[in-house]
Write a protein that holds these residues in place. Structure first.
Motif, short mmCIF file in Angstrom:
data_model
loop_
_atom_site.label_atom_id
_atom_site.label_comp_id
_atom_site.label_asym_id
_atom_site.label_seq_id
_atom_site.Cartn_x
_atom_site.Cartn_y
_atom_site.Cartn_z
N SER A 127 -19.77 -0.03 22.29
CA SER A 127 -19.05 1.17 22.66
C SER A 127 -20.00 2.30 23.04
O SER A 127 -21.01 2.51 22.35
CB SER A 127 -18.16 1.66 21.51
OG SER A 127 -17.43 2.81 21.88
N GLY B 67 -10.07 1.58 19.99
CA GLY B 67 -10.43 2.99 19.99
C GLY B 67 -10.78 3.54 18.63
O GLY B 67 -10.11 3.25 17.63
N VAL C 271 -15.80 10.27 20.00
CA VAL C 271 -14.89 9.20 20.38
C VAL C 271 -15.72 7.98 20.77
O VAL C 271 -16.83 8.10 21.29
CB VAL C 271 -13.96 9.60 21.55
CG1 VAL C 271 -13.00 10.69 21.11
CG2 VAL C 271 -14.75 10.02 22.77
N PRO D 104 -14.70 4.71 22.83
CA PRO D 104 -13.79 3.83 23.59
C PRO D 104 -14.44 2.45 23.73
O PRO D 104 -15.19 2.19 24.66
CB PRO D 104 -13.65 4.54 24.93
CG PRO D 104 -14.94 5.30 25.09
CD PRO D 104 -15.40 5.67 23.70
N LEU E 127 -6.00 -1.00 21.11
CA LEU E 127 -5.62 -0.51 22.43
C LEU E 127 -5.39 -1.68 23.37
O LEU E 127 -5.83 -2.81 23.12
CB LEU E 127 -6.71 0.39 23.01
CG LEU E 127 -7.05 1.67 22.24
CD1 LEU E 127 -8.23 2.38 22.88
CD2 LEU E 127 -5.84 2.59 22.17
#
Length: 347
Positions: free
Chosen positions: A263, A312, A284, A286, A120
């Motif tokens: 994260s 990600g 998730v 990020p 990302l």
């Protein structure tokens, strides 16, 4: 020396999709004892170092070598085989007993999560977006490198395994709305060491993260809906491993700071109490990664960036009967051996 033609052209890929069954073969499987290794050695695949850079080895179902690259000439060689080797059903491949299979299968009654990963970047307003080749200083002024690395920036997928006992430990016998469950440490360590690792997830370089390198691995489930039909959870957690971030040392290429990662974790899980299965398992991460992206020779890879770089991960249930859903974690059966501690409960 003349230029070697590219193997992975659109035409070749389309030809493979239409006329071939594609398979990636780990080199160590070619040397393994048992029916799988025997077949690969008869086909001569053990003499090829099969890599993503483009080596091919085309064989018939019986193991006859047809050519080194998927092409019309290989198809012609196949058509010249006797019907006893190429007619549908002419070659019978029995199911292997579990004791003879080199590559392991998912745990019986277990749960498989599909792990998506991608590079990302952020725009001027701090909004995340998929990374492009010009986001990486080491390839920014190298058009040929950008072209060859463009596919590495696309999303990659692999699989995480949970045993039956592990996922059942996440289901309280008498759930109460508002209660919090702590996910067992060995499960979260597995995520941190084997799956939330950007370098292995995208370039297949780097090692499994050691237990002592993991500085935080926590995940909790808040029951926000408990009914006779289902249990719904909100998941929150945090993972951190590797070096402590130091901006002055997080330079590239070949900077002095070892790789580090951290994260938060967020997610939603849903358990169907009537069917007694999870029907949703979404997480998730990020994340940010920093420090060295060393290749097999220890030199910086083109995807290394200075400072903290966004990355990600997303995890979801693997559903359906696709053969890819049975791929071992990391695409390598050696990931889940006793030596790696993949299923260890003593961590």
């Amino acid at each position: 020396m003349g230029r070697v033609p590219a193997l992975w052209t659109d035409e070749t890929i389309e030809l493979i999709k239409k006329h071939f069954v594609a398979a990636a073969v780990p080199t160590w499987v070619c040397r393994a004892e048992g029916p799988e290794g025997d077949f690969l050695r008869r086909a001569g695949i053990d003499k090829r170092w099969v890599t993503s850079s483009g080596y091919m080895h085309c064989v018939s179902a019986s193991g006859k070598f047809l050519g080194g690259r998927a092409s019309l000439s290989v198809l012609k060689e196949f058509q010249q085989l006797p019907l006893t080797e190429r007619a549908p059903g002419s070659v019978s491949v029995p199911d292997l007993p579990a004791a003879q299979a080199v590559l392991p299968s998912p745990p019986v009654g277990g749960l498989v999560l599909k792990v998506h990963a991608r590079f990302l970047s952020s725009d001027q307003n701090g909004q995340l977006r998929p990374a492009v080749t010009t986001d990486f200083p080491l390839m920014r002024d190298k058009p040929n490198v950008q072209k060859s690395w463009a596919l590495f920036l696309q999303p990659n997928t692999e699989y995480l395994w949970l045993t039956r006992d592990e996922w059942q430990s996440l289901v309280p016998a008498e759930p109460t709305t508002g209660e919090t469950l702590v996910v067992p440490r060995n499960i979260v360590l597995r995520m941190a060491r084997f799956h939330l690792t950007p370098q292995r997830a995208t370039t297949s370089e780097g090692h499994i993260v050691s237990v002592r390198s993991v500085k935080s691995a926590e995940l909790s489930l808040l029951v926000d809906d408990a009914s006779p039909q289902r249990i719904r959870y909100q998941a929150t957690g945090f993972v951190r491993w590797g070096s402590d971030y130091d901006e002055s040392q997080a330079t590239t290429p070949n900077g002095p700071l070892a790789q580090g990662f951290e994260s938060p974790l967020y997610g939603r899980l849903t358990y169907d109490r009537e069917k007694q299965v999870f029907v949703q398992f979404d997480l998730v991460a990020p994340s940010h990664v920093w420090g060295r992206w060393g290749d097999a020779n220890g030199k910086s890879m083109y995807v290394e960036r200075p400072g903290r770089s966004p990355f990600g991960f997303a995890l979801e249930l693997a559903t359906g009967n696709s053969p890819t859903n049975r791929l071992p974690p990391g695409g390598n059966g050696r990931y889940v051996t006793e030596a790696t501690g993949y299923f260890s409960v003593d961590q």
